[in-house]
Enzyme design. Structure first.
Site, mmCIF file in Angstrom:
data_model
loop_
_atom_site.group_PDB
_atom_site.id
_atom_site.type_symbol
_atom_site.label_atom_id
_atom_site.label_comp_id
_atom_site.label_asym_id
_atom_site.label_seq_id
_atom_site.Cartn_x
_atom_site.Cartn_y
_atom_site.Cartn_z
ATOM 1 N N CYS A 114 0.820 -1.215 0.000
ATOM 2 C CA CYS A 114 0.000 0.000 0.000
ATOM 3 C C CYS A 114 0.853 1.264 0.000
ATOM 4 O O CYS A 114 1.425 1.593 -1.042
ATOM 5 C CB CYS A 114 -0.990 -0.039 1.163
ATOM 6 S SG CYS A 114 -2.477 0.905 0.804
ATOM 7 N N GLU A 123 -1.096 -8.778 3.991
ATOM 8 C CA GLU A 123 -0.780 -9.115 5.387
ATOM 9 C C GLU A 123 -2.046 -9.356 6.211
ATOM 10 O O GLU A 123 -2.007 -9.966 7.281
ATOM 11 C CB GLU A 123 0.061 -8.004 6.021
ATOM 12 C CG GLU A 123 -0.689 -6.817 6.586
ATOM 13 C CD GLU A 123 -1.311 -5.890 5.543
ATOM 14 O OE1 GLU A 123 -1.063 -6.100 4.335
ATOM 15 O OE2 GLU A 123 -2.062 -4.970 5.938
ATOM 16 N N HIS A 134 -3.662 -5.331 0.634
ATOM 17 C CA HIS A 134 -3.107 -5.728 1.940
ATOM 18 C C HIS A 134 -3.059 -7.239 2.089
ATOM 19 O O HIS A 134 -3.942 -7.841 2.691
ATOM 20 C CB HIS A 134 -3.916 -5.078 3.060
ATOM 21 C CG HIS A 134 -3.681 -3.621 3.163
ATOM 22 N ND1 HIS A 134 -2.716 -3.076 3.977
ATOM 23 C CD2 HIS A 134 -4.230 -2.583 2.488
ATOM 24 C CE1 HIS A 134 -2.702 -1.763 3.823
ATOM 25 N NE2 HIS A 134 -3.615 -1.455 2.909
HETATM 26 N N1 LIG Z 1 -2.234 6.812 2.749
HETATM 27 C C1 LIG Z 1 -2.058 6.156 1.481
HETATM 28 C C2 LIG Z 1 -1.695 4.691 1.701
HETATM 29 C C3 LIG Z 1 -2.836 3.913 2.237
HETATM 30 C C4 LIG Z 1 -2.469 2.742 3.128
HETATM 31 O O1 LIG Z 1 -1.308 2.341 3.274
HETATM 32 N N2 LIG Z 1 -3.491 2.231 3.780
HETATM 33 C C5 LIG Z 1 -3.322 1.271 4.873
HETATM 34 C C6 LIG Z 1 -3.921 1.811 6.136
HETATM 35 C C7 LIG Z 1 -3.812 0.993 7.394
HETATM 36 C C8 LIG Z 1 -3.086 -0.334 7.286
HETATM 37 O O2 LIG Z 1 -1.851 -0.353 7.418
HETATM 38 O O3 LIG Z 1 -3.730 -1.366 7.053
HETATM 39 C C9 LIG Z 1 -3.311 6.262 0.622
HETATM 40 O O4 LIG Z 1 -4.374 6.636 1.167
HETATM 41 O O5 LIG Z 1 -3.250 5.944 -0.571
#
Ligand SMILES: N[C@@H](CCC(=O)NCCCC(=O)O)C(=O)O
Length: 270
Positions: A112, A221, A219
């Protein structure tokens, strides 16, 4: 902690928790590193000039997601929505970390925000609000109370044939979760697009010239142990880290041998 496992560096986020400046990393990322077969080295932050030295001590880098955005000045823009969080401390050393890891051949897996950091670190740019771009969908998460919650699969990604992801997953498409408001606008030179959302937004990239450098916008993970695709991604990252660990240990042995004086065959032990 099993010291023989490959060391995987996980940069922490810097954010305010209950009014206090804090370094944080989500449990699910720690569990994902363990599922990959690594030992977790969470690093709160480094001076850019120290990044190469620290990289020489580790066998892989996992770039986690985060609600924070990469500051747009790193791709020549001003902030589009100042109500959204930033993490300039993380930006300041993780962007150099990405470049240094690629120079060192250290395996890199981005998730992400991690995908976005790799793209920006290598000279690409981001859409700061994907949902405001004509022709692109809204990739922000469903409401927490919606069925399946924020990490429920919400769209498919189409895997580009012939790439690293296609080889790892052996499927032409897969359903993924989506928790991002930003996304790749201009891919950095040297990046290969490995998958796209139905609206065309890049959802996975790789650096084909690196031993292992892969990043996904979704995600894996999240409940990784229950998802065979996620398990394959993490297993591939873990294998790459073990290969790098072997290289690193071999180099250390060679350096030690080179530094130790040759035996003195002329010395008479008396
Ligand atoms: N802020 C960026 C990246 C989004 C992101 O990494 N979301 C994950 C949020 C929480 C987690 O770690 O699961 C965007 O908005 O594109």
């Amino acid at each position: 902690m099993n010291a023989s496992l490959p060391r995987i560096l996980v940069p922490a986020c810097h954010q305010t928790v209950k009014g206090l400046p804090s370094y944080t990393v989500g449990d699910k990322y720690v569990e994902a590193v363990r599922l990959a077969g690594g030992q977790v080295w969470v690093v709160p932050g480094l001076q850019p000039q120290d990044v190469a030295d620290v990289l020489s001590l580790v066998d892989g880098v996992l770039l986690t997601g985060s609600p924070s955005n990469v500051h747009p000045r790193h791709f020549g823009q001003s902030v589009h929505d100042d109500t959204l969080p930033l993490d300039e401390r993380r930006d300041a050393w993780v962007l150099p970390l990405v470049r240094a890891a690629l120079v060192a051949g250290t395996p890199l897996f981005g998730i992400c925000r991690g995908l976005q950091e790799i793209n920006v670190a290598l000279g690409g740019s981001l859409h700061q609000a994907v949902h405001e771009v004509a022709g692109l969908a809204d990739h922000r998460p469903p409401a927490e109370d919606e069925a399946g919650g924020m990490y429920a699969p919400v769209h498919e990604v189409l895997v580009e044939p012939g790439g690293l992801l296609a080889g790892l997953l052996q499927v032409p498409r897969l359903a993924v979760n989506s928790l991002h408001g930003q996304g790749i606008a201009v891919p950095a030179a040297g990046l290969r697009i490995e998958a796209r959302a139905p609206d065309g937004l890049p959802e996975a990239v790789s650096v084909p010239t690196a031993p292992f450098a892969l990043a996904v916008q979704w995600h894996p993970e999240w409940r990784a142990a229950e998802n065979p695709h996620s398990q394959r991604l993490l297993a591939a990252f873990g294998s790459a880290c073990r290969r790098h660990q072997a290289r690193r240990q071999r180099l250390a042995t060679e350096r030690a041998a080179a530094a130790s004086p040759p035996p003195d065959h002329d010395h008479d032990p008396g």
